[in-house]
Design a protein around this motif. Structure first.
Motif, PDB file in Angstrom:
ATOM      1  N   LEU A  33     -16.862  -9.783  24.809  1.00 40.65           N
ATOM      2  CA  LEU A  33     -18.264  -9.570  25.162  1.00 40.65           C
ATOM      3  C   LEU A  33     -19.173  -9.481  23.941  1.00 40.65           C
ATOM      4  O   LEU A  33     -20.330  -9.071  24.056  1.00 40.65           O
ATOM      5  CB  LEU A  33     -18.382  -8.284  26.004  1.00 40.65           C
ATOM      6  CG  LEU A  33     -17.474  -8.226  27.234  1.00 40.65           C
ATOM      7  CD1 LEU A  33     -17.659  -6.914  27.967  1.00 40.65           C
ATOM      8  CD2 LEU A  33     -17.711  -9.416  28.153  1.00 40.65           C
ATOM      9  N   TYR A  34     -18.683  -9.879  22.773  1.00 40.64           N
ATOM     10  CA  TYR A  34     -19.419  -9.722  21.528  1.00 40.64           C
ATOM     11  C   TYR A  34     -20.810 -10.332  21.572  1.00 40.64           C
ATOM     12  O   TYR A  34     -21.770  -9.747  21.086  1.00 40.64           O
ATOM     13  CB  TYR A  34     -18.619 -10.333  20.370  1.00 40.64           C
ATOM     14  CG  TYR A  34     -19.338 -10.270  19.049  1.00 40.64           C
ATOM     15  CD1 TYR A  34     -19.508  -9.052  18.390  1.00 40.64           C
ATOM     16  CD2 TYR A  34     -19.859 -11.418  18.465  1.00 40.64           C
ATOM     17  CE1 TYR A  34     -20.175  -8.981  17.176  1.00 40.64           C
ATOM     18  CE2 TYR A  34     -20.531 -11.348  17.254  1.00 40.64           C
ATOM     19  CZ  TYR A  34     -20.681 -10.131  16.617  1.00 40.64           C
ATOM     20  OH  TYR A  34     -21.352 -10.061  15.421  1.00 40.64           O
ATOM     21  N   ARG A  35     -20.948 -11.495  22.148  1.00 41.39           N
ATOM     22  CA  ARG A  35     -22.223 -12.222  22.127  1.00 41.39           C
ATOM     23  C   ARG A  35     -23.177 -11.790  23.239  1.00 41.39           C
ATOM     24  O   ARG A  35     -24.258 -12.348  23.380  1.00 41.39           O
ATOM     25  CB  ARG A  35     -21.962 -13.718  22.219  1.00 41.39           C
ATOM     26  CG  ARG A  35     -21.134 -14.247  21.056  1.00 41.39           C
ATOM     27  CD  ARG A  35     -20.847 -15.713  21.151  1.00 41.39           C
ATOM     28  NE  ARG A  35     -22.018 -16.540  21.308  1.00 41.39           N
ATOM     29  CZ  ARG A  35     -22.847 -16.913  20.321  1.00 41.39           C
ATOM     30  NH1 ARG A  35     -22.597 -16.519  19.092  1.00 41.39           N
ATOM     31  NH2 ARG A  35     -23.888 -17.670  20.560  1.00 41.39           N
ATOM     32  N   LEU A  36     -22.782 -10.823  24.043  1.00 37.39           N
ATOM     33  CA  LEU A  36     -23.589 -10.428  25.190  1.00 37.39           C
ATOM     34  C   LEU A  36     -24.258  -9.075  24.979  1.00 37.39           C
ATOM     35  O   LEU A  36     -23.714  -8.195  24.323  1.00 37.39           O
ATOM     36  CB  LEU A  36     -22.724 -10.347  26.448  1.00 37.39           C
ATOM     37  CG  LEU A  36     -22.031 -11.638  26.874  1.00 37.39           C
ATOM     38  CD1 LEU A  36     -21.161 -11.367  28.083  1.00 37.39           C
ATOM     39  CD2 LEU A  36     -23.034 -12.732  27.161  1.00 37.39           C
ATOM     40  N   GLU A  37     -25.409  -8.928  25.573  1.00 38.65           N
ATOM     41  CA  GLU A  37     -26.071  -7.627  25.664  1.00 38.65           C
ATOM     42  C   GLU A  37     -25.476  -6.918  26.886  1.00 38.65           C
ATOM     43  O   GLU A  37     -25.031  -7.565  27.837  1.00 38.65           O
ATOM     44  CB  GLU A  37     -27.578  -7.808  25.836  1.00 38.65           C
ATOM     45  CG  GLU A  37     -28.258  -8.432  24.637  1.00 38.65           C
ATOM     46  CD  GLU A  37     -28.129  -7.587  23.380  1.00 38.65           C
ATOM     47  OE1 GLU A  37     -28.167  -6.338  23.495  1.00 38.65           O
ATOM     48  OE2 GLU A  37     -27.961  -8.169  22.294  1.00 38.65           O
ATOM     49  N   PRO A  38     -25.479  -5.599  26.876  1.00 44.40           N
ATOM     50  CA  PRO A  38     -24.892  -4.869  28.009  1.00 44.40           C
ATOM     51  C   PRO A  38     -25.418  -5.318  29.369  1.00 44.40           C
ATOM     52  O   PRO A  38     -24.636  -5.465  30.319  1.00 44.40           O
ATOM     53  CB  PRO A  38     -25.253  -3.414  27.717  1.00 44.40           C
ATOM     54  CG  PRO A  38     -25.309  -3.364  26.229  1.00 44.40           C
ATOM     55  CD  PRO A  38     -25.912  -4.689  25.819  1.00 44.40           C
ATOM     56  N   GLU A  39     -26.719  -5.562  29.484  1.00 47.37           N
ATOM     57  CA  GLU A  39     -27.256  -5.969  30.791  1.00 47.37           C
ATOM     58  C   GLU A  39     -26.765  -7.351  31.220  1.00 47.37           C
ATOM     59  O   GLU A  39     -26.728  -7.669  32.405  1.00 47.37           O
ATOM     60  CB  GLU A  39     -28.785  -5.883  30.824  1.00 47.37           C
ATOM     61  CG  GLU A  39     -29.495  -6.678  29.761  1.00 47.37           C
ATOM     62  CD  GLU A  39     -29.632  -5.961  28.413  1.00 47.37           C
ATOM     63  OE1 GLU A  39     -30.213  -6.574  27.516  1.00 47.37           O
ATOM     64  OE2 GLU A  39     -29.160  -4.825  28.251  1.00 47.37           O
ATOM     65  N   GLU A  40     -26.356  -8.185  30.277  1.00 46.17           N
ATOM     66  CA  GLU A  40     -25.841  -9.512  30.609  1.00 46.17           C
ATOM     67  C   GLU A  40     -24.438  -9.452  31.200  1.00 46.17           C
ATOM     68  O   GLU A  40     -24.045 -10.336  31.957  1.00 46.17           O
ATOM     69  CB  GLU A  40     -25.830 -10.413  29.365  1.00 46.17           C
ATOM     70  CG  GLU A  40     -27.208 -10.760  28.855  1.00 46.17           C
ATOM     71  CD  GLU A  40     -27.158 -11.555  27.566  1.00 46.17           C
ATOM     72  OE1 GLU A  40     -27.678 -12.697  27.563  1.00 46.17           O
ATOM     73  OE2 GLU A  40     -26.600 -11.055  26.566  1.00 46.17           O
ATOM     74  N   THR A  41     -23.683  -8.429  30.859  1.00 42.79           N
ATOM     75  CA  THR A  41     -22.319  -8.344  31.375  1.00 42.79           C
ATOM     76  C   THR A  41     -22.287  -8.118  32.880  1.00 42.79           C
ATOM     77  O   THR A  41     -21.372  -8.568  33.558  1.00 42.79           O
ATOM     78  CB  THR A  41     -21.518  -7.235  30.661  1.00 42.79           C
ATOM     79  OG1 THR A  41     -22.081  -5.962  30.966  1.00 42.79           O
ATOM     80  CG2 THR A  41     -21.471  -7.463  29.171  1.00 42.79           C
ATOM     81  N   GLU A  42     -23.295  -7.435  33.395  1.00 48.54           N
ATOM     82  CA  GLU A  42     -23.332  -7.150  34.827  1.00 48.54           C
ATOM     83  C   GLU A  42     -23.379  -8.431  35.655  1.00 48.54           C
ATOM     84  O   GLU A  42     -22.740  -8.543  36.702  1.00 48.54           O
ATOM     85  CB  GLU A  42     -24.525  -6.259  35.163  1.00 48.54           C
ATOM     86  CG  GLU A  42     -24.488  -5.751  36.579  1.00 48.54           C
ATOM     87  CD  GLU A  42     -25.538  -4.689  36.824  1.00 48.54           C
ATOM     88  OE1 GLU A  42     -25.541  -4.176  37.951  1.00 48.54           O
ATOM     89  OE2 GLU A  42     -26.346  -4.382  35.934  1.00 48.54           O
ATOM     90  N   ALA A  43     -24.104  -9.431  35.177  1.00 49.04           N
ATOM     91  CA  ALA A  43     -24.260 -10.691  35.907  1.00 49.04           C
ATOM     92  C   ALA A  43     -22.959 -11.493  35.979  1.00 49.04           C
ATOM     93  O   ALA A  43     -22.839 -12.395  36.808  1.00 49.04           O
ATOM     94  CB  ALA A  43     -25.350 -11.537  35.257  1.00 49.04           C
ATOM     95  N   LEU A  44     -21.975 -11.173  35.150  1.00 44.12           N
ATOM     96  CA  LEU A  44     -20.710 -11.913  35.141  1.00 44.12           C
ATOM     97  C   LEU A  44     -19.750 -11.476  36.248  1.00 44.12           C
ATOM     98  O   LEU A  44     -18.762 -12.142  36.503  1.00 44.12           O
ATOM     99  CB  LEU A  44     -20.020 -11.754  33.785  1.00 44.12           C
ATOM    100  CG  LEU A  44     -20.750 -12.353  32.600  1.00 44.12           C
ATOM    101  CD1 LEU A  44     -20.014 -12.017  31.315  1.00 44.12           C
ATOM    102  CD2 LEU A  44     -20.912 -13.857  32.758  1.00 44.12           C
ATOM    103  N   ALA A  62     -15.673  -3.826  24.636  1.00 43.93           N
ATOM    104  CA  ALA A  62     -15.808  -3.242  25.975  1.00 43.93           C
ATOM    105  C   ALA A  62     -16.962  -2.254  26.076  1.00 43.93           C
ATOM    106  O   ALA A  62     -17.433  -1.974  27.179  1.00 43.93           O
ATOM    107  CB  ALA A  62     -14.503  -2.564  26.372  1.00 43.93           C
ATOM    108  N   GLU A  63     -17.453  -1.750  24.952  1.00 39.11           N
ATOM    109  CA  GLU A  63     -18.592  -0.828  25.004  1.00 39.11           C
ATOM    110  C   GLU A  63     -19.842  -1.504  25.550  1.00 39.11           C
ATOM    111  O   GLU A  63     -20.812  -0.845  25.913  1.00 39.11           O
ATOM    112  CB  GLU A  63     -18.864  -0.211  23.622  1.00 39.11           C
ATOM    113  CG  GLU A  63     -19.243  -1.195  22.551  1.00 39.11           C
ATOM    114  CD  GLU A  63     -18.053  -1.774  21.775  1.00 39.11           C
ATOM    115  OE1 GLU A  63     -18.274  -2.249  20.660  1.00 39.11           O
ATOM    116  OE2 GLU A  63     -16.914  -1.760  22.297  1.00 39.11           O
ATOM    117  N   ARG A  64     -19.818  -2.819  25.677  1.00 39.22           N
ATOM    118  CA  ARG A  64     -20.967  -3.550  26.222  1.00 39.22           C
ATOM    119  C   ARG A  64     -20.926  -3.655  27.744  1.00 39.22           C
ATOM    120  O   ARG A  64     -21.863  -4.165  28.353  1.00 39.22           O
ATOM    121  CB  ARG A  64     -21.050  -4.922  25.582  1.00 39.22           C
ATOM    122  CG  ARG A  64     -21.280  -4.740  24.089  1.00 39.22           C
ATOM    123  CD  ARG A  64     -21.465  -5.969  23.334  1.00 39.22           C
ATOM    124  NE  ARG A  64     -21.656  -5.574  21.922  1.00 39.22           N
ATOM    125  CZ  ARG A  64     -21.964  -6.386  20.983  1.00 39.22           C
ATOM    126  NH1 ARG A  64     -22.134  -7.658  21.250  1.00 39.22           N
ATOM    127  NH2 ARG A  64     -22.119  -5.959  19.746  1.00 39.22           N
TER     128      ARG A  64
END
Length: 149
Positions: A78-89, A110-112
């Motif tokens: 998840l390095y290239r993602l902002e935390p809010e972007e992970t939800e959409a996955l 994983a902290e993201r």
């Protein structure tokens, strides 16, 4: 539980032992600075699972699936993602869906995640005076933890 890992080879070997002992359905949340050994650990886990494919960090693809070992391995980065972007996955399909019973999920950065599975093993890799160290956070009684060496 905190264990010293003096170099990348020790990190890989620990991963191999871990891969041999983990059960299907295990979710591993990996944290640590760049170069701390997250991908090296996952490479060892894959080797311990009997996966012979080359394991690379899925920094640009986000998810690599390795299906040829004793247990499938789902490797997320998840390095290239902002935390809010992970939800959409909708990554919860990897720990709440069919994959939960079939494989091991290893998530770098994983902290993201904005949400986490109910049960997981958190592994924090960091630098220390003797090289690196690994901290295992979770119910260590659930697994046959590999000893160093």
């Amino acid at each position: 539980m905190i264990l010293p890992l003096p170099d990348a080879e020790a990190t890989r070997k620990f991963g191999v032992a871990l891969g041999r002992s983990l059960a299907a359905g295990t979710v591993i949340l990996l944290q640590g600075d760049l170069g701390a050994g997250k991908t090296t650990l996952v490479q060892g886990i894959a080797e311990g699972l009997g996966i012979q494919d080359s394991v690379e960090s899925p920094t640009f693809t986000l998810i690599n699936e390795y299906l040829t070992g004793r247990i499938p391995l789902y490797h997320l980065d998840l390095y290239r993602l902002e935390p809010e972007e992970t939800e959409a996955l909708h990554l919860e399909s990897y720990w709440d869906g069919l994959e939960r019973d079939l494989g091991i999920v290893a998530i770098e950065w994983a902290e993201r995640l904005q949400y986490k599975p109910d049960n997981y093993l958190q592994i924090c890799l960091s630098y220390c005076d003797s090289g690196r160290q690994i901290e295992l956070i979770g119910d260590c009684q659930l697994f046959d933890w590999p000893s160093q060496g």
